[in-house]
Each structure stands twice: as structure tokens, then as C-alpha cells.
Scaffold this motif. Sequence first.
Motif, PDB file in Angstrom:
ATOM      1  N   GLN A  48       0.845  -1.190   0.000  1.00 33.50           N
ATOM      2  CA  GLN A  48       0.000   0.000   0.000  1.00 33.50           C
ATOM      3  C   GLN A  48       0.883   1.244   0.000  1.00 33.50           C
ATOM      4  O   GLN A  48       1.511   1.551   1.013  1.00 33.50           O
ATOM      5  CB  GLN A  48      -0.930   0.007   1.229  1.00 33.50           C
ATOM      6  CG  GLN A  48      -1.924  -1.140   1.261  1.00 33.50           C
ATOM      7  CD  GLN A  48      -2.638  -1.239   2.607  1.00 33.50           C
ATOM      8  OE1 GLN A  48      -2.011  -1.470   3.639  1.00 33.50           O
ATOM      9  NE2 GLN A  48      -3.956  -1.053   2.583  1.00 33.50           N
ATOM     10  N   SER A  49       0.934   1.926  -1.112  1.00 29.15           N
ATOM     11  CA  SER A  49       1.725   3.150  -1.202  1.00 29.15           C
ATOM     12  C   SER A  49       1.031   4.274  -0.439  1.00 29.15           C
ATOM     13  O   SER A  49      -0.111   4.633  -0.741  1.00 29.15           O
ATOM     14  CB  SER A  49       1.903   3.551  -2.664  1.00 29.15           C
ATOM     15  OG  SER A  49       2.394   4.873  -2.767  1.00 29.15           O
ATOM     16  N   MET A  50       1.716   4.825   0.555  1.00 29.13           N
ATOM     17  CA  MET A  50       1.141   5.902   1.344  1.00 29.13           C
ATOM     18  C   MET A  50       0.804   7.108   0.475  1.00 29.13           C
ATOM     19  O   MET A  50      -0.295   7.669   0.551  1.00 29.13           O
ATOM     20  CB  MET A  50       2.111   6.300   2.455  1.00 29.13           C
ATOM     21  CG  MET A  50       1.657   7.475   3.302  1.00 29.13           C
ATOM     22  SD  MET A  50       0.232   7.097   4.351  1.00 29.13           S
ATOM     23  CE  MET A  50       1.022   6.056   5.596  1.00 29.13           C
ATOM     24  N   ALA A  51       1.732   7.515  -0.382  1.00 33.06           N
ATOM     25  CA  ALA A  51       1.517   8.701  -1.209  1.00 33.06           C
ATOM     26  C   ALA A  51       0.339   8.517  -2.159  1.00 33.06           C
ATOM     27  O   ALA A  51      -0.520   9.404  -2.286  1.00 33.06           O
ATOM     28  CB  ALA A  51       2.787   9.023  -1.996  1.00 33.06           C
ATOM     29  N   LYS A  52       0.272   7.371  -2.818  1.00 31.42           N
ATOM     30  CA  LYS A  52      -0.810   7.131  -3.758  1.00 31.42           C
ATOM     31  C   LYS A  52      -2.150   7.005  -3.039  1.00 31.42           C
ATOM     32  O   LYS A  52      -3.184   7.435  -3.550  1.00 31.42           O
ATOM     33  CB  LYS A  52      -0.523   5.878  -4.578  1.00 31.42           C
ATOM     34  CG  LYS A  52       0.642   6.042  -5.540  1.00 31.42           C
ATOM     35  CD  LYS A  52       0.881   4.773  -6.338  1.00 31.42           C
ATOM     36  CE  LYS A  52       2.041   4.945  -7.310  1.00 31.42           C
ATOM     37  NZ  LYS A  52       2.303   3.694  -8.071  1.00 31.42           N
ATOM     38  N   MET A  53      -2.142   6.410  -1.844  1.00 30.62           N
ATOM     39  CA  MET A  53      -3.374   6.277  -1.073  1.00 30.62           C
ATOM     40  C   MET A  53      -3.931   7.658  -0.702  1.00 30.62           C
ATOM     41  O   MET A  53      -5.124   7.921  -0.838  1.00 30.62           O
ATOM     42  CB  MET A  53      -3.118   5.444   0.181  1.00 30.62           C
ATOM     43  CG  MET A  53      -4.331   5.227   1.074  1.00 30.62           C
ATOM     44  SD  MET A  53      -4.620   6.573   2.274  1.00 30.62           S
ATOM     45  CE  MET A  53      -3.156   6.443   3.320  1.00 30.62           C
ATOM     46  N   ILE A  54      -3.057   8.549  -0.249  1.00 28.81           N
ATOM     47  CA  ILE A  54      -3.494   9.881   0.165  1.00 28.81           C
ATOM     48  C   ILE A  54      -4.042  10.663  -1.037  1.00 28.81           C
ATOM     49  O   ILE A  54      -4.988  11.446  -0.905  1.00 28.81           O
ATOM     50  CB  ILE A  54      -2.337  10.636   0.844  1.00 28.81           C
ATOM     51  CG1 ILE A  54      -2.084  10.029   2.241  1.00 28.81           C
ATOM     52  CG2 ILE A  54      -2.633  12.127   0.951  1.00 28.81           C
ATOM     53  CD1 ILE A  54      -0.929  10.652   2.988  1.00 28.81           C
TER      54      ILE A  54
END
Length: 242
Positions: A48-54
Motif C-alpha cells: 500500500q503506497s502511502m503517497a498514492k493512497m493519500i
Amino acid sequence: MADMLHNAICAMSLEEEEPLTLPDRPRFRVIDENERSLLGRLLNPDCQSMAKMIEYLPTAWRVYGRVWGIALSRDRFQFVFQREEDLQTMLQDRPWSYNHWTMMLERWTTNPPEGFLQSMSLWIRIRNIPPIFYTAETMYKLASEVGKVEEINYDPKISQTKEYIRAMITFDVANPVKATRKLNVPSGGTVTIEFEYEKIHRRCFHCLRLTHEKIRCPLLRRGHGNDRRVIHDRFLTYSNAM
């Protein structure tokens, strides 16, 4: 002299310093915004990519422009909402997932309780219950095999049109998501009770936990090392993904 000073600084322990205390002034603290915010945790940050999730979730939640996200660590984050009704909607529709792996959300609090973002409420479906055991007490007992029971969606005086019983539980994400449980029946033998978890998409297919893929399962690594079976499973995983 410079080298001696550098070595002395490097040898200093952080424990020797007094903790920093910030001034008790509004400009050093965020209060109003935090009261309309959610704190979250990615259960499998490897996938789960933090940046892409946000970037993605405000659009998926249909609140783009009314919420902004903050990455707090590799797996912890915060979403700040402009409107209370948006925040409430996100809470009511939990659990949420990103990239098919579960993530946890809780309302911000100044004093998080012990185990904060360690457990979550979710609905489970209990299947294959013998008719002789169709009582509210039985449903409660079966659901408690998975987590702390909050609600049983069953009334013996109302027609049951689904082939399962729903129960809401508090689930500790350190535990495996139990798939089945053997149950003795009065006539002799056993039946297999099945548990299904609503809105839970991915899990480790070895230990059934929500925090990693099978290829990264610590139980496999500790128990088998370089066992050929593990290598074979990894090969199949990659082959199926291609």
C-alpha cells in the motif's frame, strides 16, 4: 580540537537531554482541525503506497477538495475534513481498503486508548449452522470465536432469508481471520462452521493475517527457511500475477 568536539557530540546520549517542552500557545498546536480528523493505519504498507493512497482516497470518498491527508509515518496517516458529515460517513462505512488490503480508521482523540488502531469493528457472516443450534446464544458463542461480539443480527421470530447469520465483532488485527471452526453435533460427528468477513479482501494464505502476503509470512520464513515448498509457492504466486 574539532575532532575531539565531534567525538564528544557523537558520544552524547539522547537520554542526557531533557525533553523539549513547546510553549503553551495556540500557534504551536492543532486543535480545531484535529477534532474533525481521522487517524489511520495501513495494515500492509509493503503493498500500500502511502503517497498514492493519500492522493486516491479523497476522490474515492467523493470528498475531493473537502479533505486533505497527512503521512505521519510509513504506515500511519491522518485525514482532516472540512465537514463533520463527511467524517461521519467515512466512519460508518468502515472498514476501508486500499489496493485490496485493509486499512484502519478511527476518530482523532487527544488521548488515544491502549491498543488504538489495533482493533476494528467489522461484520462477519456465519454459515453452515445446524438447525438444532439456531438460537441467539449459539450465534453469540460462534461469533465470539472470532472476536468480541458487539451485535448479533438474528431474531428467532422473524423469517431468515439469507443462508448465513451476520454478527458485528471487534477484531484484533494481530490475530488470524479464522475461516472455519469444527462444531460437535448431538447425533455424533462434527460440522464445519464457516466465517466470512465483509469488506476484507486480502490476507496471508498461510497464517490468515491481514498484515502481509504469503510470500512475506514470518511463520513460513521461521518455520521453513529455504524449504523448496516455499520457493515453489513463490514461483506460483509470481506466475499467476503475470
